[in-house]
Each structure stands twice: as C-alpha cells, then as structure tokens.
Design a protein around this motif. Structure first.
Motif, mmCIF file in Angstrom:
data_model
loop_
_atom_site.group_PDB
_atom_site.id
_atom_site.type_symbol
_atom_site.label_atom_id
_atom_site.label_comp_id
_atom_site.label_asym_id
_atom_site.label_seq_id
_atom_site.Cartn_x
_atom_site.Cartn_y
_atom_site.Cartn_z
ATOM 1 N N PRO A 121 0.822 -1.224 0.000
ATOM 2 C CA PRO A 121 0.000 0.000 0.000
ATOM 3 C C PRO A 121 0.851 1.267 0.000
ATOM 4 O O PRO A 121 1.952 1.295 0.546
ATOM 5 C CB PRO A 121 -0.803 -0.126 1.303
ATOM 6 C CG PRO A 121 -0.780 -1.572 1.637
ATOM 7 C CD PRO A 121 0.519 -2.100 1.135
ATOM 8 N N ASP A 139 -8.091 -2.453 -6.170
ATOM 9 C CA ASP A 139 -8.792 -2.462 -4.894
ATOM 10 C C ASP A 139 -8.214 -1.310 -4.077
ATOM 11 O O ASP A 139 -7.155 -1.427 -3.459
ATOM 12 C CB ASP A 139 -8.567 -3.798 -4.183
ATOM 13 C CG ASP A 139 -9.327 -3.877 -2.863
ATOM 14 O OD1 ASP A 139 -9.740 -2.825 -2.344
ATOM 15 O OD2 ASP A 139 -9.504 -4.998 -2.351
ATOM 16 N N LEU A 141 -8.836 0.161 -1.310
ATOM 17 C CA LEU A 141 -8.642 0.078 0.132
ATOM 18 C C LEU A 141 -7.327 -0.615 0.482
ATOM 19 O O LEU A 141 -6.716 -0.320 1.512
ATOM 20 C CB LEU A 141 -9.812 -0.657 0.792
ATOM 21 C CG LEU A 141 -11.121 0.119 0.854
ATOM 22 C CD1 LEU A 141 -12.202 -0.726 1.494
ATOM 23 C CD2 LEU A 141 -10.948 1.418 1.623
ATOM 24 N N SER A 142 -6.893 -1.523 -0.362
ATOM 25 C CA SER A 142 -5.618 -2.182 -0.118
ATOM 26 C C SER A 142 -4.471 -1.468 -0.822
ATOM 27 O O SER A 142 -3.303 -1.675 -0.468
ATOM 28 C CB SER A 142 -5.674 -3.644 -0.578
ATOM 29 O OG SER A 142 -5.929 -3.719 -1.984
ATOM 30 N N VAL A 145 -3.442 4.021 1.534
ATOM 31 C CA VAL A 145 -3.740 4.325 2.937
ATOM 32 C C VAL A 145 -3.983 5.823 3.013
ATOM 33 O O VAL A 145 -3.075 6.629 2.790
ATOM 34 C CB VAL A 145 -2.580 3.906 3.862
ATOM 35 C CG1 VAL A 145 -2.891 4.306 5.306
ATOM 36 C CG2 VAL A 145 -2.330 2.411 3.758
ATOM 37 N N TRP A 148 -9.496 8.376 5.442
ATOM 38 C CA TRP A 148 -10.847 8.288 4.904
ATOM 39 C C TRP A 148 -11.867 9.069 5.735
ATOM 40 O O TRP A 148 -12.778 9.699 5.184
ATOM 41 C CB TRP A 148 -11.271 6.822 4.817
ATOM 42 C CG TRP A 148 -10.386 5.973 3.960
ATOM 43 C CD1 TRP A 148 -9.434 5.096 4.385
ATOM 44 C CD2 TRP A 148 -10.341 5.941 2.522
ATOM 45 N NE1 TRP A 148 -8.806 4.504 3.311
ATOM 46 C CE2 TRP A 148 -9.340 5.001 2.152
ATOM 47 C CE3 TRP A 148 -11.041 6.604 1.518
ATOM 48 C CZ2 TRP A 148 -9.031 4.714 0.837
ATOM 49 C CZ3 TRP A 148 -10.741 6.309 0.199
ATOM 50 C CH2 TRP A 148 -9.747 5.377 -0.134
ATOM 51 N N TYR A 156 -15.088 8.760 -7.446
ATOM 52 C CA TYR A 156 -14.522 7.422 -7.649
ATOM 53 C C TYR A 156 -14.995 6.850 -8.978
ATOM 54 O O TYR A 156 -16.175 6.895 -9.306
ATOM 55 C CB TYR A 156 -14.952 6.500 -6.497
ATOM 56 C CG TYR A 156 -14.493 5.064 -6.662
ATOM 57 C CD1 TYR A 156 -13.151 4.762 -6.854
ATOM 58 C CD2 TYR A 156 -15.407 4.020 -6.644
ATOM 59 C CE1 TYR A 156 -12.730 3.461 -7.004
ATOM 60 C CE2 TYR A 156 -14.992 2.706 -6.789
ATOM 61 C CZ TYR A 156 -13.650 2.430 -6.979
ATOM 62 O OH TYR A 156 -13.235 1.142 -7.139
ATOM 63 N N ASN A 172 -15.632 -3.239 -4.066
ATOM 64 C CA ASN A 172 -15.734 -2.782 -2.691
ATOM 65 C C ASN A 172 -16.147 -1.319 -2.579
ATOM 66 O O ASN A 172 -15.821 -0.647 -1.610
ATOM 67 C CB ASN A 172 -14.401 -2.997 -1.961
ATOM 68 C CG ASN A 172 -13.279 -2.173 -2.568
ATOM 69 O OD1 ASN A 172 -13.409 -1.669 -3.679
ATOM 70 N ND2 ASN A 172 -12.201 -2.029 -1.847
ATOM 71 N N GLU A 175 -17.962 -0.662 0.567
ATOM 72 C CA GLU A 175 -17.057 -0.730 1.715
ATOM 73 C C GLU A 175 -16.265 0.567 1.859
ATOM 74 O O GLU A 175 -16.004 1.046 2.962
ATOM 75 C CB GLU A 175 -16.113 -1.920 1.555
ATOM 76 C CG GLU A 175 -15.251 -2.188 2.781
ATOM 77 C CD GLU A 175 -14.355 -3.391 2.602
ATOM 78 O OE1 GLU A 175 -13.472 -3.590 3.457
ATOM 79 O OE2 GLU A 175 -14.540 -4.131 1.608
ATOM 80 N N VAL A 176 -15.886 1.165 0.721
ATOM 81 C CA VAL A 176 -15.197 2.456 0.747
ATOM 82 C C VAL A 176 -16.117 3.522 1.331
ATOM 83 O O VAL A 176 -15.719 4.315 2.197
ATOM 84 C CB VAL A 176 -14.741 2.854 -0.668
ATOM 85 C CG1 VAL A 176 -14.156 4.259 -0.661
ATOM 86 C CG2 VAL A 176 -13.719 1.866 -1.198
ATOM 87 N N ARG A 179 -16.456 3.978 5.005
ATOM 88 C CA ARG A 179 -15.334 4.586 5.709
ATOM 89 C C ARG A 179 -15.331 6.109 5.600
ATOM 90 O O ARG A 179 -14.358 6.751 5.994
ATOM 91 C CB ARG A 179 -14.019 4.027 5.163
ATOM 92 C CG ARG A 179 -13.877 2.527 5.354
ATOM 93 C CD ARG A 179 -12.458 2.096 5.162
ATOM 94 N NE ARG A 179 -12.302 0.661 5.329
ATOM 95 C CZ ARG A 179 -11.133 0.039 5.445
ATOM 96 N NH1 ARG A 179 -10.017 0.746 5.428
ATOM 97 N NH2 ARG A 179 -11.070 -1.266 5.579
#
Length: 416
Positions: A121, A139, A141-142, A145, A148, A156, A172, A175-176, A179
């Motif tokens: 990351p 991805d 999120l991975s 860093v 957020w 996005y 995801n 999921e983003v 955050r």
C-alpha cells in the motif's frame, strides 16, 4: 488567466517582490507532463528548476502526468508545499522519493491511474485532505492508505482515461463509502465494462451526504447492479444523473431497472430539493441510429424544467415531429464548440460546469405548425427517443413542494 506556457525573464528585485506578493498571479495549476517519452522528460528535467525558482513557495497546485518508467521525479521533491495535487498515469513513482508522501498542506488529491502495479500500500500523510478523486481499477482500500474519515468530497471511477480503457468499478465501492462518515459530496462513475456484481450491504447510510452525482456511462451500474438498493442518504439535497441514450437497437430494460432503483432510493431522502438528469444521445461507432442523417457540428441540449405535473404530461404532448404541444416554451442550448461526453464524464459538477457555461447560447423554441417530418431521428429530435417516457415516469413520482427538477437532452456529433 493561467499561462499556457512559461517564459523565464529577468526583472528587478522590486517587481519580483511585487509579483511574489500577489496571490492572483500564481493561482493556477502548473502542468508537468512527462508521459511523452524520453525527449519530453529531458526537456522537463532541464527547465523544471527554472520554473520552480520562479514560483518558489507559490507552486501549490501541480498536475503531474507520469508513467511507471519515468525518471522525472523532481515535482515529488516539493509535495510538502502543495495544497492540490493531481497524479495521472502511474502513482508508484512516489515511493522512490523520500518524504514525498508527507503532504501537510494538501487539501485536494486526484489520482488517475492508467496502470497500477501489484505492490504494498501507498501510505499518504495528509492531515488536511478533504477532497479526494480516485480513478483506479485496483482495490483502492488495499492500494492506498488515506485518512478516509476526514474526506468530505469523494469522486470514484475506473482507470483513466475512460475512452482508452473503460475498466470496471471495483467490488468494494460500498465498503469504501462506509469509511467516509463525513462525506457531503459524492461523485460515482461507471465504465462501460462493469460486469461484476457490486457487493451489497443493506446497512450503508451516508448520514451527511448533501449532493450525489452519478455518471453511468453505458448504464452499466444502475442498469445491472443493485447498488442504490443498499444506500441511504437521509439528508440528500441534490441528485444529478448523467446517462447515455444508446441507439435504436438498445434495450429499454436497463432503463427500467435504473428507474426502480432511483425511485426507491430518492424516496428515502426527505430533504431532497433538486433532481437533475442528463440524457446523452450520440451515434455509436458504426453510425447506428433510427435514420441516416448528417451529424450535427455542435452539441445541442434541450432543457425542460418543472415539477411533477410537467413531466407527467410531457410524453402525451410530444408530437410526431419531435416537438412539444401545449407545454409552452422549452429552452434549447447551443454550444459553439464540439464537445465529447467521454471527455467530460470524469468531471464532477458536470451540469454546473458545462450545461450552464457562459459560452453557450440559449433560445426558446415553440412547437412549429405544419405536417410532421417523414422520418424522425432521435439524434436530431431527442424527445422522440423511446426512453424519454421512462425518465418522465421517474420525475413525475416526486410531488414534494419545493422540489425542482430539470431534464437535459443532449445530442452530440458523430466524432467517435
């Protein structure tokens, strides 16, 4: 007005101090494009020091276009003074410059990747970051860093540029969004290759969201995915949607699916004040349309504004010649320069930036008298497009007092 090029001249210390103390002189992006190969990189290496000496600490907004093999890393030596940074092409070079990921003043970050490497990351230290735009098919999120929880404006979409590699919106995305507790402005972009199912979580509530803008190129997100079914935005005030019109052979089913999602989602937003939909009509690469005709040289937009009754009655008042009967006047916006929707699809505030722009002219058209045309082409008369009724059904659902709705029907020349 920002300069289009830099000419280094020698002036007295007095005038240099005057210029240094005038913020308006430096309030623009410095564009450093090293994507053109070794020759371009060599020129940038040669002139960058002179440009930096000219700007000094006033170099705060930098657009840096690079590639994985670039050796031109000088702009990354000064990230500690940037307030806005765009990195286009490859962001991995930032690992090779010590301290480059420490940006204490950065408020706006744009990362637009053409190629993303499989690597650890990238950890950014950006305590003031509020506005974030990520165009990446990785991805995220991975891969990144980032702080957020402090982001208020988020864009996005898939990898840049969309016209070269449409890409897929990653699985995801919800999921983003979970955050981003302080998110107030959201802009989602879907490429034409989005085939995978977006992961559904019924508990994604964007409690502070005020504006939500979706650019669904190819209608691949709303037309196929259940994403909006799992989102709630109780304080949403404005919703903007940009979708394609397709061709005569396009199925209407994706529009019906999108209609069901939009209606259910927007009914959960009790603070809604404005709904704006842009319906982009263009010929495909093979010139498919309802009838053949010479393409327009400039973009044309039909603009209709009103409340639910206007859109409820609109389909029944469209004449066979593509004009409106007994609905008064509607505005037609003509743009002096050809524009490509794919060029603009990445930009947030699309309607504010390009449909309300000062260089467009507007006129009022009334329904003409006389017999209807023999052949009707929705790319000339977009009110004849079969999906107009679906759009009108969406907008006629909302009868709340104070809710303003706008429909833009855009036609573009065959420039693809």
């Amino acid at each position: 007005m920002p300069p289009t090029s830099h000419i280094i001249v020698q002036v007295s210390k007095y005038w240099r101090d005057v210029a240094k103390g005038t913020p308006q002189v430096w309030d623009h992006w410095v564009v450093l494009d090293s994507f053109g190969g070794a020759e371009v990189e060599g020129k940038l290496q040669k002139y960058f020091l002179a440009i930096y000496n000219l700007y000094g600490k006033n170099m705060t907004r930098v657009h840096y276009w690079t590639n994985p093999s670039t050796k031109f890393l000088a702009p990354l030596l000064h990230t500690g003074q940037y307030t806005s940074l765009r990195i286009v092409g490859s962001v991995d070079g930032i690992r090779n410059v010590q301290g480059a990921m420490d940006m204490p003043l950065l408020e706006k970050l744009v990362i637009s990747e053409i190629i993303s490497e499989s690597s650890p990351p990238i950890a950014f230290n950006t305590p003031k970051l509020k506005t974030l735009s990520l165009y990446s098919s990785a991805d995220i999120l991975s891969r990144f860093v980032l702080p957020w929880n402090q982001i208020t404006d988020f864009t996005y979409g898939p990898s840049y540029p969309l016209s070269i590699s449409p890409g897929e919106i990653t699985l995801n995305v919800l999921e983003v969004l979970q955050r981003l507790p302080n998110l107030t402005n959201l802009h989602l972009i879907s490429g034409s290759n989005t085939q995978e199912s977006v992961r559904v979580d019924p508990h994604t509530t964007l409690s502070n969201l005020r504006t939500f803008e979706i650019h669904d190129y190819g209608l691949s997100l709303l037309g196929r995915q259940p994403m909006l079914h799992s989102l709630r935005a109780p304080l949403l005030e404005r919703f903007d949607l940009v979708i394609p019109g397709g061709t005569a052979t396009s199925s209407i089913e994706p529009y019906n699916h999108a209609s069901q999602q939009l209606t259910a989602f927007l009914h959960t937003s009790s603070c809604l004040q404005q709904i704006r939909i842009v319906f982009v009509l263009r010929r495909d690469r093979h010139g498919l349309s309802f009838t053949e005709h010479e393409p327009r040289k400039t973009a044309k937009t039909i603009y209709i504004q009103g409340k639910a009754p206007v859109f409820r009655e609109l389909p029944s008042k469209i004449l066979p010649n593509g004009h409106i009967k007994e609905l008064g006047s509607f505005k037609v916006l003509d743009y002096p320069k050809p524009v490509l929707p794919r060029s603009f699809v990445k930009l947030d505030r699309y309607i504010d930036r390009f449909l309300g722009c000062e260089d467009s002219s507007s006129r009022l058209e009334r329904s003409p008298e006389g017999p209807p045309a023999k052949h009707i082409d929705p790319f000339v008369d977009p009110l004849c497009h079969p999906c107009i009724k679906v759009l009108c059904d969406i907008m006629s659902e909302f009868t709340t007092d104070g809710l303003n709705m706008e429909l833009y029907l855009q036609t573009y020349p065959d420039l693809y």
